[in-house]
Design a protein around this motif. Structure first.
Motif, PDB file in Angstrom:
ATOM      1  N   SER A 155     -10.781   2.397   1.124  1.00  0.00           N
ATOM      2  CA  SER A 155     -10.130   2.936  -0.167  1.00  0.00           C
ATOM      3  C   SER A 155      -9.811   1.699  -0.536  1.00  0.00           C
ATOM      4  O   SER A 155      -8.334   1.167   0.083  1.00  0.00           O
ATOM      5  N   THR A 213      -9.096   2.312   6.115  1.00  0.00           N
ATOM      6  CA  THR A 213      -9.702   3.496   4.663  1.00  0.00           C
ATOM      7  C   THR A 213     -11.056   3.482   4.426  1.00  0.00           C
ATOM      8  O   THR A 213     -11.579   4.847   4.285  1.00  0.00           O
ATOM      9  N   ARG A 259      -6.691  -0.724   3.659  1.00  0.00           N
ATOM     10  CA  ARG A 259      -8.429  -0.844   2.938  1.00  0.00           C
ATOM     11  C   ARG A 259      -9.847  -1.536   3.758  1.00  0.00           C
ATOM     12  O   ARG A 259     -10.735  -0.392   3.895  1.00  0.00           O
ATOM     13  N   VAL A 287      -1.375   1.128  -2.161  1.00  0.00           N
ATOM     14  CA  VAL A 287      -0.104   1.640  -1.332  1.00  0.00           C
ATOM     15  C   VAL A 287       1.374   1.365  -0.463  1.00  0.00           C
ATOM     16  O   VAL A 287       2.525   0.918  -0.387  1.00  0.00           O
ATOM     17  N   LEU A 313      -6.445   2.765  -2.344  1.00  0.00           N
ATOM     18  CA  LEU A 313      -5.534   2.840  -0.717  1.00  0.00           C
ATOM     19  C   LEU A 313      -4.489   2.305  -0.461  1.00  0.00           C
ATOM     20  O   LEU A 313      -3.831   1.992   0.344  1.00  0.00           O
TER      21      LEU A 313
END
Length: 180
Positions: free
Chosen positions: A101, A99, A96, A107, A104
């Motif tokens: 996000s 990115t 996080r 993941v 994401l």
């Protein structure tokens, strides 16, 4: 509103991971003991940290430290499940942070939270969970150090040294993090 939904999804995924571990702890008490290494680690923790020439003393010392708090295998397993959740959280925060996000970030966290083999490993008194936690923590701290907190490199050195006492292959982190 989208941000709230993302937070709710992340919270739900982590809550499910915690619930799964609680279920394991209730259903399979005190631990999975079918692995031959489990006995050697427990023996080393009780009778001599260096009694097994094939295993470093770090994990046996970890067991001994947990045992001084509460002398039952259930506490060790609870701590190991906590280390699994913490590893997933650090992987989530790392991705996080890189990115930006939240989704994401799930993941790499989701496999740690829900992988059946990983849950079995956390529920067995063997060194993998502690080693994984130390490696993930070293990588997470290295990412934070790059952000300008250079004093965290000292903590990173301690984490790498600790990982090496659990599994000597942890020394490779010196090259990986040093190159990074």
């Amino acid at each position: 509103m989208a941000r709230r939904r993302q937070v709710a999804v992340v919270a739900a995924v982590f809550a499910a991971g915690v619930a799964l571990r609680l279920g394991f702890m209730i259903a399979y008490r005190p631990a999975f003991l079918g692995d031959a290494d489990a006995g050697s680690y427990i023996y080393a923790a009780q009778h001599g940290l260096f009694s097994n020439v094939y295993d470093p003393a770090g994990y046996a010392l970890f067991i001994r430290a947990i045992h001084t708090v509460y002398p039952h295998l259930s506490l060790l397993i609870a701590v190991q499940h906590g280390l699994g959740i913490a590893s997933a959280a650090m992987l989530y925060l790392s991705v996080r942070g890189v990115t930006g996000s939240s989704l994401l970030g799930l993941v790499p966290a989701a496999p740690v939270l829900f992988d059946g083999y990983g849950l079995w490993v956390e529920h067995t008194p063997i060194s993998e969970t502690l080693f994984t936690f130390l490696v993930v923590a070293a990588l997470y701290v290295a990412l934070r150090a790059v952000e300008g907190r250079r004093w965290l490199l000292i903590a990173d050195g301690v984490l790498i040294a600790s990982a090496a006492t659990v599994r000597p292959v942890g020394l490779i982190l010196i090259l990986v993090i040093g190159f990074y």
